[in-house]
Design a protein around this motif. Sequence first.
Motif, mmCIF file in Angstrom:
data_model
loop_
_atom_site.group_PDB
_atom_site.id
_atom_site.type_symbol
_atom_site.label_atom_id
_atom_site.label_comp_id
_atom_site.label_asym_id
_atom_site.label_seq_id
_atom_site.Cartn_x
_atom_site.Cartn_y
_atom_site.Cartn_z
ATOM 1 N N ILE A 28 0.885 -1.160 0.000
ATOM 2 C CA ILE A 28 0.000 0.000 0.000
ATOM 3 C C ILE A 28 0.925 1.212 0.000
ATOM 4 O O ILE A 28 1.610 1.468 0.980
ATOM 5 N N LEU A 29 0.963 1.923 -1.112
ATOM 6 C CA LEU A 29 1.880 3.045 -1.269
ATOM 7 C C LEU A 29 1.152 4.358 -1.039
ATOM 8 O O LEU A 29 0.153 4.651 -1.699
ATOM 9 N N PHE A 30 1.671 5.139 -0.126
ATOM 10 C CA PHE A 30 1.105 6.468 0.093
ATOM 11 C C PHE A 30 1.644 7.411 -0.967
ATOM 12 O O PHE A 30 2.434 7.018 -1.823
ATOM 13 N N ASN A 31 1.190 8.657 -0.927
ATOM 14 C CA ASN A 31 1.545 9.620 -1.958
ATOM 15 C C ASN A 31 3.035 9.552 -2.258
ATOM 16 O O ASN A 31 3.852 9.838 -1.398
ATOM 17 N N HIS A 32 3.376 9.165 -3.470
ATOM 18 C CA HIS A 32 4.770 9.071 -3.895
ATOM 19 C C HIS A 32 4.985 10.084 -5.008
ATOM 20 O O HIS A 32 4.404 10.003 -6.070
ATOM 21 N N GLU A 33 5.824 11.046 -4.700
ATOM 22 C CA GLU A 33 6.008 12.198 -5.573
ATOM 23 C C GLU A 33 7.310 12.100 -6.347
ATOM 24 O O GLU A 33 8.291 11.551 -5.854
ATOM 25 N N SER A 34 7.297 12.643 -7.555
ATOM 26 C CA SER A 34 8.505 12.716 -8.370
ATOM 27 C C SER A 34 8.329 13.843 -9.386
ATOM 28 O O SER A 34 7.215 14.336 -9.582
ATOM 29 N N PRO A 35 9.403 14.228 -10.054
ATOM 30 C CA PRO A 35 9.282 15.254 -11.098
ATOM 31 C C PRO A 35 8.385 14.808 -12.258
ATOM 32 O O PRO A 35 7.951 15.629 -13.049
ATOM 33 N N LEU A 36 8.089 13.527 -12.343
ATOM 34 C CA LEU A 36 7.250 13.016 -13.430
ATOM 35 C C LEU A 36 5.752 13.197 -13.168
ATOM 36 O O LEU A 36 4.943 12.924 -14.051
ATOM 37 N N ARG A 37 5.375 13.622 -11.967
ATOM 38 C CA ARG A 37 3.958 13.807 -11.632
ATOM 39 C C ARG A 37 3.291 14.758 -12.614
ATOM 40 O O ARG A 37 3.881 15.742 -13.052
ATOM 41 N N GLY A 38 2.026 14.477 -12.916
ATOM 42 C CA GLY A 38 1.260 15.340 -13.809
ATOM 43 C C GLY A 38 0.774 16.598 -13.093
ATOM 44 O O GLY A 38 0.743 16.661 -11.872
ATOM 45 N N GLU A 39 0.392 17.575 -13.881
ATOM 46 C CA GLU A 39 -0.051 18.864 -13.338
ATOM 47 C C GLU A 39 -1.349 18.778 -12.545
ATOM 48 O O GLU A 39 -1.690 19.706 -11.831
ATOM 49 N N GLU A 40 -2.069 17.665 -12.677
ATOM 50 C CA GLU A 40 -3.329 17.516 -11.930
ATOM 51 C C GLU A 40 -3.087 17.168 -10.461
ATOM 52 O O GLU A 40 -4.009 17.209 -9.654
ATOM 53 N N PHE A 41 -1.856 16.820 -10.104
ATOM 54 C CA PHE A 41 -1.529 16.514 -8.713
ATOM 55 C C PHE A 41 -1.115 17.788 -7.998
ATOM 56 O O PHE A 41 -0.382 18.613 -8.548
ATOM 57 N N VAL A 42 -1.573 17.949 -6.764
ATOM 58 C CA VAL A 42 -1.405 19.215 -6.062
ATOM 59 C C VAL A 42 0.054 19.616 -5.892
ATOM 60 O O VAL A 42 0.389 20.792 -5.983
ATOM 61 N N THR A 43 0.946 18.669 -5.669
ATOM 62 C CA THR A 43 2.352 19.025 -5.477
ATOM 63 C C THR A 43 2.933 19.634 -6.756
ATOM 64 O O THR A 43 3.644 20.636 -6.703
ATOM 65 N N ASN A 65 -5.744 22.758 4.631
ATOM 66 C CA ASN A 65 -5.465 22.042 5.874
ATOM 67 C C ASN A 65 -5.428 20.527 5.716
ATOM 68 O O ASN A 65 -5.189 19.817 6.685
ATOM 69 N N ALA A 66 -5.690 20.036 4.504
ATOM 70 C CA ALA A 66 -5.593 18.587 4.266
ATOM 71 C C ALA A 66 -4.155 18.165 4.525
ATOM 72 O O ALA A 66 -3.209 18.858 4.139
ATOM 73 N N ARG A 67 -3.998 17.028 5.196
ATOM 74 C CA ARG A 67 -2.668 16.524 5.549
ATOM 75 C C ARG A 67 -2.390 15.255 4.758
ATOM 76 O O ARG A 67 -3.242 14.384 4.667
ATOM 77 N N ARG A 68 -1.183 15.173 4.219
ATOM 78 C CA ARG A 68 -0.803 14.020 3.417
ATOM 79 C C ARG A 68 0.539 13.463 3.880
ATOM 80 O O ARG A 68 1.375 14.170 4.420
ATOM 81 N N ASP A 69 0.722 12.197 3.602
ATOM 82 C CA ASP A 69 1.963 11.484 3.870
ATOM 83 C C ASP A 69 2.671 11.387 2.519
ATOM 84 O O ASP A 69 2.360 10.526 1.713
ATOM 85 N N TRP A 70 3.597 12.323 2.260
ATOM 86 C CA TRP A 70 4.284 12.392 0.978
ATOM 87 C C TRP A 70 5.669 11.777 1.070
ATOM 88 O O TRP A 70 6.440 12.099 1.971
ATOM 89 N N GLY A 71 5.992 10.930 0.116
ATOM 90 C CA GLY A 71 7.323 10.348 0.031
ATOM 91 C C GLY A 71 7.858 10.479 -1.378
ATOM 92 O O GLY A 71 7.162 10.938 -2.286
ATOM 93 N N TYR A 72 9.086 10.044 -1.585
ATOM 94 C CA TYR A 72 9.749 10.145 -2.880
ATOM 95 C C TYR A 72 9.546 8.838 -3.652
ATOM 96 O O TYR A 72 9.846 7.751 -3.152
ATOM 97 N N ALA A 73 9.057 8.944 -4.867
ATOM 98 C CA ALA A 73 8.699 7.779 -5.673
ATOM 99 C C ALA A 73 9.852 6.787 -5.837
ATOM 100 O O ALA A 73 9.640 5.574 -5.803
ATOM 101 N N LYS A 74 11.059 7.275 -5.998
ATOM 102 C CA LYS A 74 12.202 6.378 -6.182
ATOM 103 C C LYS A 74 12.382 5.471 -4.960
ATOM 104 O O LYS A 74 12.697 4.286 -5.096
ATOM 105 N N ASP A 75 12.156 6.013 -3.769
ATOM 106 C CA ASP A 75 12.240 5.195 -2.551
ATOM 107 C C ASP A 75 11.146 4.126 -2.536
ATOM 108 O O ASP A 75 11.361 3.009 -2.076
ATOM 109 N N TYR A 76 9.978 4.474 -3.050
ATOM 110 C CA TYR A 76 8.868 3.524 -3.063
ATOM 111 C C TYR A 76 9.124 2.400 -4.070
ATOM 112 O O TYR A 76 8.740 1.263 -3.840
ATOM 113 N N VAL A 77 9.771 2.718 -5.177
ATOM 114 C CA VAL A 77 10.129 1.685 -6.150
ATOM 115 C C VAL A 77 11.104 0.702 -5.495
ATOM 116 O O VAL A 77 10.972 -0.519 -5.655
#
Length: 184
Positions: free
Chosen positions: A47-62, A86-98
């Motif tokens: 179960i992967l929480f928000n995994h962010e990278s430079p490849l994310r699309g513009e529709e994602f808030v980050t 005020n929404a809270r998220r658990d953001w991590g780096y996509a490369k770490d999740y891979v």
Amino acid sequence: MEKFKIQVKTKTPLFTHEVHMLSLSFMLIGLLLITEESYGIFAACGILFNHESPLRGEEFVTKKITLAVAKIKHGLQKTLYLGNLNARRDWGYAKDYVQGMWQILQAEKPDNYVLATGKNETIRNFAVLAFRTADIEIEFEGEKENEIGIDIKTGNPVIRIDKKHYRPAEVDTLLGNPKRQMTS
């Protein structure tokens, strides 16, 4: 509408108001468990929480925030429109999740894992930090839909709230419990 706070662990009941998590829950129950039990196939779940990278699309808030900050800094955009600050998220780096997914597949026996940082951050603070990297300090005034983020140097509003960016079934807090993450 009642708001929800969810901290997901490997034994968390799969009840959700978020469509993406609902589809993943169905996959876990409907496919993964049946496949493993019926056919003896190695079937592990991450179960992967928000995994962010430079490849994310513009529709994602980050990505939306970081692109808007760059455009505002260079005079190409005046205002960033957001929803629930005020929404809270658990953001991590996509490369770490891979890397975590690969480790899950190396386990001797299949199991369920949560890939998360175990830390929360608000969308508001993410935006403040993004603007700060562009040397723009933000101060907030107002409340709820009337709240604005103002550039302290110029006095210009650079963040405004727009109701269309609120999710109908918003989950206020998403927080993963990574205690069962695999380690190398």
